[in-house]
Motif scaffolding. Structure first.
Motif, PDB file in Angstrom:
ATOM      1  N   ILE A  87     -12.748  -5.461  -1.623  1.00  0.00           N
ATOM      2  CA  ILE A  87     -11.383  -5.803  -1.175  1.00  0.00           C
ATOM      3  C   ILE A  87     -10.620  -4.778  -1.415  1.00  0.00           C
ATOM      4  O   ILE A  87      -9.618  -4.491  -0.265  1.00  0.00           O
ATOM      5  N   VAL A  88     -10.783  -3.890  -2.059  1.00  0.00           N
ATOM      6  CA  VAL A  88      -9.876  -2.617  -2.450  1.00  0.00           C
ATOM      7  C   VAL A  88     -10.088  -1.803  -1.109  1.00  0.00           C
ATOM      8  O   VAL A  88      -9.236  -1.280  -0.591  1.00  0.00           O
ATOM      9  N   ARG A  89     -11.342  -1.761  -0.668  1.00  0.00           N
ATOM     10  CA  ARG A  89     -11.790  -0.941   0.391  1.00  0.00           C
ATOM     11  C   ARG A  89     -11.256  -1.528   1.871  1.00  0.00           C
ATOM     12  O   ARG A  89     -10.605  -0.557   2.671  1.00  0.00           O
ATOM     13  N   ASN A  90     -10.830  -2.507   1.786  1.00  0.00           N
ATOM     14  CA  ASN A  90     -10.341  -3.326   2.914  1.00  0.00           C
ATOM     15  C   ASN A  90      -8.774  -3.358   2.945  1.00  0.00           C
ATOM     16  O   ASN A  90      -8.425  -3.340   3.969  1.00  0.00           O
ATOM     17  N   ILE A  91      -8.187  -3.402   1.715  1.00  0.00           N
ATOM     18  CA  ILE A  91      -6.802  -3.371   1.963  1.00  0.00           C
ATOM     19  C   ILE A  91      -6.304  -1.920   1.883  1.00  0.00           C
ATOM     20  O   ILE A  91      -4.810  -1.900   2.179  1.00  0.00           O
ATOM     21  N   PHE A  92      -6.829  -0.945   1.528  1.00  0.00           N
ATOM     22  CA  PHE A  92      -6.493   0.410   1.429  1.00  0.00           C
ATOM     23  C   PHE A  92      -7.258   1.219   2.406  1.00  0.00           C
ATOM     24  O   PHE A  92      -8.240   1.763   2.120  1.00  0.00           O
TER      25      PHE A  92
END
Length: 517
Positions: free
Chosen positions: A142-147
């Motif tokens: 999720i971190v990879r997708n939103i940043f």
């Protein structure tokens, strides 16, 4: 990623705008806070139990083998299921799987807290590992997708990594505060209110995301991956405690066969559980290998360090936790410099320097264990914390930056599997080595009554319980047992330092170091 793949809420709309190329705003950073809290609790849970070992031994009376299983059953379950759960998150939705895992983790924590026996506690730790396996890859992907902007992603990963490394080091302090006032099960009860907070934060702030073209989930591949990992880990653990025998060799052979069948099946599937082409990228492969070696060294030592502070230095659980605080603070402080260091040195060099720094700190800690003062221990912990904090950030950022965001769950799972496998093997192998060295350094115990001699031979925790208040002979034998434990820890610490140096060399040789312009 199409709109059909995302939940139609405000958080998703904001995430979609960011994915289009914009910089992350308040919504994304608030979501990161919820994700980091989840991974911090997971990391705390991985180490908090070490501080509770003396109290746990006194109440549940586990054998030495059961005690090791209590320590690493959680990590074994995590490692076995991470690949399956990471790929499942890409398919059914990362937020959805995260919410399921958060609820399951809270429920399993209650089972562990009120365990009436060592066997029950081991089973509860396995369930915690199963639930944890749904959380780890979901949070990171999720971190990879939103940043999506590189520098912001590095900062976000630094915060996430601080939650992981800081949480691992924070575990003893949390445990110390709880054990100062409550029974050993309180280290699990504390998970429940925190998980409720995470549940609310994730539901409100985290956007849904998934792989828009995931393909079919292959159950046979999932079963093969679990069988291979569990069998191989069990074989290593069994050989470390019982030596080479037919059972251990058979388990190792079964694990290798399972691994070969798994790899062959992934090559044939159009939608494999693990994209093997990821390993053709030096940055990915080098980072995973270096991380595995480093965590193996770090976790094996940390498991026994809390016992050293209590049983050798004589600190209470809270005092011991406070004295491990420099490790936590140093690993968190890295957040302020991580992005700049990675931009200046490049990923490979930054990871190598971080691991070599942690190795140097381990050497300082080794010598500090032989001195009466606390200052050398504090210095060693600070240096280790700086190195480990930067290493976590560099390794995680390298893995996420090496793969498309639609495959972030699968890539994160591989990275986290290496981490958890390193934790499990570190506790099993370095923990077993520590026990063997301790027993070999003990004095002659033939003058002690049978049960007392067996307790001293079993572990220092058992010796402390059996010999306290046992007259002058008991005082002398206990002092000798503590000295044997210290010598064993110093040898184990030097081996851990050598492994960290080896991991640093691997990172320098295999992981590329492109720098930001």
């Amino acid at each position: 990623m199409s709109n059909a793949d995302l939940a139609p809420d405000a958080a998703t709309a904001t995430a979609t705008a960011t994915a289009a190329g914009g910089r992350a705003g308040f919504q994304q950073w608030a979501a990161l806070a919820a994700l980091t809290l989840a991974v911090t609790l997971l990391a705390v849970d991985g180490t908090v139990l070490a501080l509770a070992v003396p109290a746990l031994v006194a109440e549940l009376e586990p054998t030495a083998t059961q005690l090791l299983w209590i320590g690493d059953a959680y990590s074994f379950a995590l490692a076995g299921l991470l690949i399956s759960m990471g790929t499942l998150a890409d398919r059914i939705g990362r937020k959805r799987l995260l919410l399921i895992g958060v609820a399951g983790f809270g429920a399993a924590s209650l089972l562990a807290a009120f365990a009436p026996s060592a066997g029950w506690l081991i089973a509860a730790r396995v369930l915690l590992g199963v639930a944890g396996a749904t959380l780890m890859p979901s949070t990171l992907s999720i971190v990879r997708n939103i940043f999506t902007e590189a520098r912001q992603r590095t900062r976000a990963v630094a915060v996430w990594s601080a939650g992981a490394s800081g949480g691992a080091a924070l575990g003893p302090l949390v445990g110390g505060v709880l054990l100062e006032h409550y029974w050993w099960g309180s280290v699990f009860v504390i998970n429940v209110p925190v998980m409720l907070l995470v549940l609310a934060g994730v539901a409100a702030l985290v956007p849904e995301s998934r792989d828009p073209r995931p393909g079919r989930f292959d159950l046979l591949s999932a079963l093969l991956s679990v069988a291979a990992i569990v069998a191989l880990v069990w074989a290593v653990k069994h050989a470390a405690t019982a030596g080479l025998d037919l059972a251990g060799v058979g388990a190792a052979a079964a694990g290798l066969v399972g691994a070969v069948l798994f790899v062959r099946r992934q090559r044939r599937l159009s939608a494999p559980l693990v994209d093997l082409t990821l390993f053709a990228r030096p940055v990915f492969t080098g980072t995973v290998v270096a991380s595995l070696i480093a965590i193996f060294a770090f976790s094996g030592l940390l498991f026994f360090f809390s016992q050293y502070l209590q049983l050798v230095r004589g600190y209470s659980p809270l005092q011991a936790g406070l004295r491990e605080l420099p490790l936590t603070l140093a690993s968190i402080a890295v957040v302020a410099i991580a992005a700049a260091v990675l931009a200046r040195l490049g990923v490979g060099r930054a990871l190598s320097v971080a691991l070599l720094t942690a190795g140097a700190g381990m050497v300082v800690l080794t010598f500090g264990e032989g001195y009466a003062g606390y200052a050398p221990l504090a210095l060693g912990l600070v240096v280790i914390g700086l190195g480990v904090g930067l290493a976590f950030t560099a390794a995680t950022d390298a893995v996420l930056g090496a793969v498309p965001k639609d495959r972030a769950g699968s890539a994160s799972a591989i990275s986290e599997m290496a981490y958890e496998l390193g934790v499990a093997l570190g506790i099993a192998l370095l923990g077993t080595l520590q026990t063997v060295l301790y027993r070999s350094a003990l004095p002659d115990l033939s003058t002690l009554p049978g049960p007392t001699g067996e307790a001293v031979h079993e572990s220092l925790a058992a010796a402390d319980k059996a010999l306290n208040g046992d007259g002058q002979q008991g005082v002398e034998i206990l002092a000798a047992a503590r000295e044997a434990f210290v010598h064993a820890m110093q040898t184990t610490s030097l081996i851990a330092a050598a492994l960290l140096v080896a991991a640093g060399v691997v990172a320098w040789k295999l992981v590329p170091s492109p720098r930001d312009s």
